[in-house]
Scaffold this motif. Sequence first.
Motif, PDB file in Angstrom:
ATOM      1  N   PHE A  41      45.104  40.467  35.723  1.00  0.00           N
ATOM      2  CA  PHE A  41      45.185  41.701  36.505  1.00  0.00           C
ATOM      3  C   PHE A  41      43.864  41.985  37.199  1.00  0.00           C
ATOM      4  N   ALA A  42      43.982  42.637  38.365  1.00  0.00           N
ATOM      5  CA  ALA A  42      42.828  42.898  39.213  1.00  0.00           C
ATOM      6  C   ALA A  42      41.974  44.027  38.652  1.00  0.00           C
ATOM      7  N   VAL A  43      40.657  43.822  38.698  1.00  0.00           N
ATOM      8  CA  VAL A  43      39.708  44.823  38.205  1.00  0.00           C
ATOM      9  C   VAL A  43      38.568  45.013  39.207  1.00  0.00           C
ATOM     10  N   VAL A  44      37.821  46.070  39.001  1.00  0.00           N
ATOM     11  CA  VAL A  44      36.577  46.389  39.697  1.00  0.00           C
ATOM     12  C   VAL A  44      36.756  46.555  41.204  1.00  0.00           C
ATOM     13  N   ASP A  45      36.714  45.451  41.958  1.00  0.00           N
ATOM     14  CA  ASP A  45      36.754  45.528  43.417  1.00  0.00           C
ATOM     15  C   ASP A  45      38.033  44.961  44.012  1.00  0.00           C
ATOM     16  N   GLY A  46      38.960  44.567  43.161  1.00  0.00           N
ATOM     17  CA  GLY A  46      40.209  43.995  43.652  1.00  0.00           C
ATOM     18  C   GLY A  46      40.119  42.539  44.038  1.00  0.00           C
ATOM     19  N   LEU A  47      38.939  41.945  43.885  1.00  0.00           N
ATOM     20  CA  LEU A  47      38.754  40.520  44.149  1.00  0.00           C
ATOM     21  C   LEU A  47      38.402  39.760  42.873  1.00  0.00           C
ATOM     22  N   HIS A  48      38.510  40.429  41.744  1.00  0.00           N
ATOM     23  CA  HIS A  48      38.272  39.807  40.444  1.00  0.00           C
ATOM     24  C   HIS A  48      39.472  40.058  39.538  1.00  0.00           C
ATOM     25  N   VAL A  49      39.781  39.065  38.728  1.00  0.00           N
ATOM     26  CA  VAL A  49      40.951  39.107  37.855  1.00  0.00           C
ATOM     27  C   VAL A  49      40.515  38.844  36.422  1.00  0.00           C
TER      28      VAL A  49
ATOM     29  N   LEU B 210      31.626  40.599  30.430  1.00  0.00           N
ATOM     30  CA  LEU B 210      32.090  39.766  31.544  1.00  0.00           C
ATOM     31  C   LEU B 210      31.974  40.512  32.863  1.00  0.00           C
ATOM     32  N   LEU B 211      32.311  41.790  32.846  1.00  0.00           N
ATOM     33  CA  LEU B 211      32.280  42.572  34.080  1.00  0.00           C
ATOM     34  C   LEU B 211      30.851  42.760  34.597  1.00  0.00           C
ATOM     35  N   LYS B 212      29.880  42.646  33.702  1.00  0.00           N
ATOM     36  CA  LYS B 212      28.484  42.728  34.140  1.00  0.00           C
ATOM     37  C   LYS B 212      28.101  41.544  35.002  1.00  0.00           C
ATOM     38  N   ALA B 213      28.857  40.466  34.878  1.00  0.00           N
ATOM     39  CA  ALA B 213      28.594  39.282  35.686  1.00  0.00           C
ATOM     40  C   ALA B 213      28.802  39.599  37.167  1.00  0.00           C
ATOM     41  N   ILE B 214      29.708  40.540  37.461  1.00  0.00           N
ATOM     42  CA  ILE B 214      29.937  40.943  38.851  1.00  0.00           C
ATOM     43  C   ILE B 214      28.718  41.683  39.382  1.00  0.00           C
ATOM     44  N   GLU B 215      28.162  42.579  38.563  1.00  0.00           N
ATOM     45  CA  GLU B 215      27.005  43.364  38.977  1.00  0.00           C
ATOM     46  C   GLU B 215      25.792  42.473  39.210  1.00  0.00           C
ATOM     47  N   ALA B 216      25.706  41.376  38.444  1.00  0.00           N
ATOM     48  CA  ALA B 216      24.552  40.499  38.551  1.00  0.00           C
ATOM     49  C   ALA B 216      24.599  39.620  39.792  1.00  0.00           C
TER      50      ALA B 216
END
Length: 257
Positions: free
Chosen positions: A58-66, A250-256
């Motif tokens: 399922f899509a999370v954060v910005d809609g470009l990550h699952v 895992l979601l912190k990987a997006i911020e990094a």
Amino acid sequence: MSPDRRRLLAAAALACCMGAAKAETLPELVARAKRSVVIVGSYGLMDNPRFGFRAAGFAVVDGLHVLTNAHVVPEETAGRIDRSLAVQVWTPELQWQLRSAKVVATDRAHDLALLQIDGPNLPVLNLAAKEVPEGTAIALIGVPIGNALGYSHVTHRGIVSARTPIVPPATGPQGLSERAVRQLRDGAFEVMQLDAAAYPGNSGGPVIDVETGEVVGVLQGGLVKSTREAALSAPTGISYAVLIRDAAPLLKAIEAR
């Protein structure tokens, strides 16, 4: 009672009614949430069918990550440069659309993986910031049994039956997989036990708090009586989900990035 007090009480009653009116019904929740639930698999030019179904995400954060389970992500096959990770998304035109994907981060200890997909942003599901207690009403959405019945979002409803530590059982040497040994070494972690039946294809899908509409867990799988095939013929109705709090690293990987 003074006029001012009556006005305050009337305003409070109106606010309460407006809040109740805004509450999302289960059909509304399902219609909204399934737009965010994708199919995870592989795409191979030499495969038949070309899309190999694995599970849900399922899509999370910005809609470009699952977000999905680590165990459902297909491993790379040596010498197969024609096969790659892919997802299928449900479009506003009510059709499945193939998108390429890549792994951004994995947490195999908690059986979680974060993927990045191409194309337009998908609607995202909000993740719960608070823990949910036992007895919380939940809905889980996935694509059970995959292409055997045709790709279709299916919702099951239940409650959080328990929050319990889990370690993969091993009845003998044949049960000691690499993943099981790793978890035995690292120790147990807490999961949610659900009283909703889960089938192959539900793994990786969201477990949603019916009252808030927020994701509280990632479905990991269901308890089976014997073999994997028994999940279809004789489901136990007992499923497990990874707590959404365990996805935070895992979601912190997006911020990094």
